[in-house]
Design an enzyme around this catalytic site. Structure first.
Site, short mmCIF file in Angstrom:
data_model
loop_
_atom_site.label_atom_id
_atom_site.label_comp_id
_atom_site.label_asym_id
_atom_site.label_seq_id
_atom_site.Cartn_x
_atom_site.Cartn_y
_atom_site.Cartn_z
N ALA A 1 0.82 -1.21 0.00
CA ALA A 1 0.00 0.00 0.00
C ALA A 1 0.86 1.27 0.00
CB ALA A 1 -0.93 0.00 1.20
N THR A 2 2.01 1.22 0.67
CA THR A 2 2.85 2.43 0.71
C THR A 2 3.23 2.85 -0.70
OG1 THR A 2 3.71 1.84 2.89
CG2 THR A 2 5.02 3.39 1.61
N ASN B 1 -6.13 2.65 10.98
CA ASN B 1 -5.32 1.53 11.43
C ASN B 1 -5.19 1.45 12.95
OD1 ASN B 1 -3.90 3.92 10.36
ND2 ASN B 1 -2.11 3.02 11.34
N GLN C 1 -6.61 -1.05 5.55
CA GLN C 1 -7.10 -1.77 6.73
C GLN C 1 -8.50 -2.30 6.52
OE1 GLN C 1 -5.49 -2.73 9.35
NE2 GLN C 1 -3.62 -1.51 9.18
N SER D 1 -3.43 -4.01 0.43
CA SER D 1 -2.15 -4.62 0.78
C SER D 1 -2.41 -6.04 1.29
CB SER D 1 -1.47 -3.78 1.86
OG SER D 1 -0.25 -4.35 2.22
N HIS E 1 -0.75 -8.32 2.95
CA HIS E 1 -0.36 -8.85 4.27
C HIS E 1 -1.33 -8.45 5.37
CE1 HIS E 1 1.67 -5.36 6.39
NE2 HIS E 1 1.69 -4.89 5.16
N THR F 1 10.33 -7.04 -12.71
CA THR F 1 9.86 -8.42 -12.86
C THR F 1 8.77 -8.75 -11.85
OG1 THR F 1 12.05 -9.03 -13.64
CG2 THR F 1 10.66 -10.84 -12.85
N CYS G 1 4.03 1.34 12.09
CA CYS G 1 4.86 2.31 11.37
C CYS G 1 5.34 3.43 12.25
CB CYS G 1 4.11 2.86 10.18
SG CYS G 1 3.72 1.56 9.04
N1 PLP Z 1 -2.28 2.58 4.97
C1 PLP Z 1 -2.74 2.11 6.14
C2 PLP Z 1 -4.04 2.59 6.68
C3 PLP Z 1 -2.00 1.14 6.82
O1 PLP Z 1 -2.45 0.67 8.00
C4 PLP Z 1 -0.76 0.70 6.29
C5 PLP Z 1 0.06 -0.28 7.03
O2 PLP Z 1 -0.06 -0.45 8.21
C6 PLP Z 1 -0.34 1.22 5.06
C7 PLP Z 1 -1.12 2.16 4.44
C8 PLP Z 1 0.95 0.76 4.43
O3 PLP Z 1 0.81 -0.56 3.96
P1 PLP Z 1 2.02 -1.45 3.47
O4 PLP Z 1 2.53 -2.15 4.66
O5 PLP Z 1 1.40 -2.40 2.49
O6 PLP Z 1 2.99 -0.57 2.81
#
Ligand code: PLP
Length: 392
Positions: free
Chosen positions: A71-72, A151, A179, A200, A202, A241, A324
């Site tokens: 997601a980042t 989150n 989330q 995302s 994971h 890739t 994070c």
């Molecule tokens: N956005 C939200 C609301 C999140 O909770 C997170 C990760 O905790 C992210 C973005 C970033 O996700 P990723 O770990 O896939 O980069």
């Protein structure tokens, strides 16, 4: 270890692992090498995952799903890609004070490049005010970026209303659904006019290092600048890739998440909250006034530092906020924006359940937290002054 930190990351689903294994072993072809059978097999597996994700979100077409590393990356791409592409239309972006650092830090970078960013405040319930959003949209606004669910607190934003406002005012809407997807019923992109949305794997029992950006291509196709230049993967918008096993895992994980019993997770979460509130004095559940993700609990336990509490319960994996933000000593920006004092924010824990959480684990957690809190408070002069009414 009792694992209750599922908003940080989740355990890989066994079925997902089984689907991934062939692509880590015998089926190692490069998905772009479609001249031979192994490459074609990898390519087909990617297309299948793209369809699974598009179907899960009710996107119009699988070609609207673009794979990223998570997601980042998707957020960076969407924000910077829109900012660069639509500069001639304006330089103003609207977001909120409680977004994830992936959004806030990217916005800070854009601010340095001359973009104007409005950070909408939130109320005590963690929600933005839709009237604030409407009045913040100006002639030069090109994008609104808001999360579907927070989150740290699990508070769910009214994204359908936000999307409709953006559509009416002809402004793009980027929804950070990281989330939300896999923790509640999915987003239906046929009914909600979201332009860009990130997910995302994971976070919903898929592998780490893979995510996707949905880019609306049907109604008024959105053009984004390329973020990662390279080969022709993802129509040339995102070179590199393909991580075939991860993509396969993400497709399987999103398909399986629809089978989750959200009610059962919510019942366990609600029971945990009730028990802690009953057995401990002066406990507040942040965001409980509003719709929340079924798995998330943000709990302020007066005069018990989350860092101290967590060191007392080494067998229970919970968190003091978002993964994070770990490493920073600052109190959570989300809780401060909701009006908590810095002291209360530092006394807040986040507990996040999953479909694997058992009743026994919930009991174990209640027992461990209650014992630890009593121990900490009984040795705390601050708590004693507070109990005597000499301290807030
Ligand atoms: N956005 C939200 C609301 C999140 O909770 C997170 C990760 O905790 C992210 C973005 C970033 O996700 P990723 O770990 O896939 O980069």
């Amino acid at each position: 270890m009792v694992y209750l930190d599922n908003n940080a990351t989740t355990r890989l689903d066994d079925a997902v692992l089984q689907a991934m294994l062939p692509f880590l072993k015998d089926e190692y072809g490069n998905a772009s090498s479609t001249q031979h059978r192994m490459g074609r097999k990898a390519n087909e597996a990617i297309q299948k995952a793209r369809i699974q994700i598009a179907q899960s979100l009710s996107a119009s077409d699988p070609s609207e799903i673009f794979f990223t590393s998570g997601a980042t990356e998707a957020i960076n791409w969407a924000l910077k890609g829109v900012a660069e592409r639509y500069t001639s239309l304006g330089n103003h972006i609207i977001t909120s004070q409680t977004e994830h650092p992936a959004v806030l830090q990217t916005c800070a970078q854009l601010q340095k490049r001359g973009f104007e960013i409005t950070y909408l405040p939130v109320g005590r319930d963690g929600l933005i005010n839709l009237e604030d959003l409407k009045s913040s949209i100006a002639e030069k606004t090109i994008l609104v970026c808001l999360m579907a669910a927070n989150n740290e607190t699990g508070v769910i934003n009214p994204i359908a209303d936000v999307a409709n406002i953006c559509q009416e005012r002809n402004v793009l809407f980027l929804c950070d659904a990281t989330q939300y997807i896999g923790k509640t019923d999915t987003v239906n992109l046929q009914n909600i006019p979201i332009d860009l949305l990130c997910v995302s794997a994971h976070k919903f029992h898929g592998p780490k290092g893979i995510g996707a950006l949905y880019i609306r291509r049907k109604r008024q196709p959105i053009q984004l600048e390329t973020m990662i230049a390279g080969g022709q993967q993802e129509k040339g918008f995102r070179g590199g890739t393909y991580s075939v096993h991860n993509i396969v895992g993400m497709g399987e994980a999103i398909a399986h998440s629809a089978e989750t019993d959200w009610r059962s997770i919510a019942n366990k979460r609600d029971y945990l909250e009730q028990e802690l509130a009953e057995k401990l004095k002066h406990v507040a559940i942040n965001g409980e006034q509003h719709d929340r993700l079924c798995n998330t609990s943000s709990i302020t336990i007066k005069h018990v530092l989350s860092s101290e509490l967590m060191s007392q319960i080494p067998d229970i994996a919970i968190s003091s906020g978002s993964a994070c933000a770990t490493g920073t000593r600052d109190p959570s920006h989300v809780l401060l924006a909701m009006g908590l004092s810095p002291d209360d924010a530092k006394c807040t824990i986040r507990i996040s359940l999953s479909k694997y959480t058992t009743d026994g684990e919930i009991e174990q957690t209640i027992e461990a937290i209650v014992a630890a809190v009593h121990k900490i408070r009984s040795n705390s002069p601050t708590w004693m002054l507070f109990e005597k009414g000499l301290l807030d």
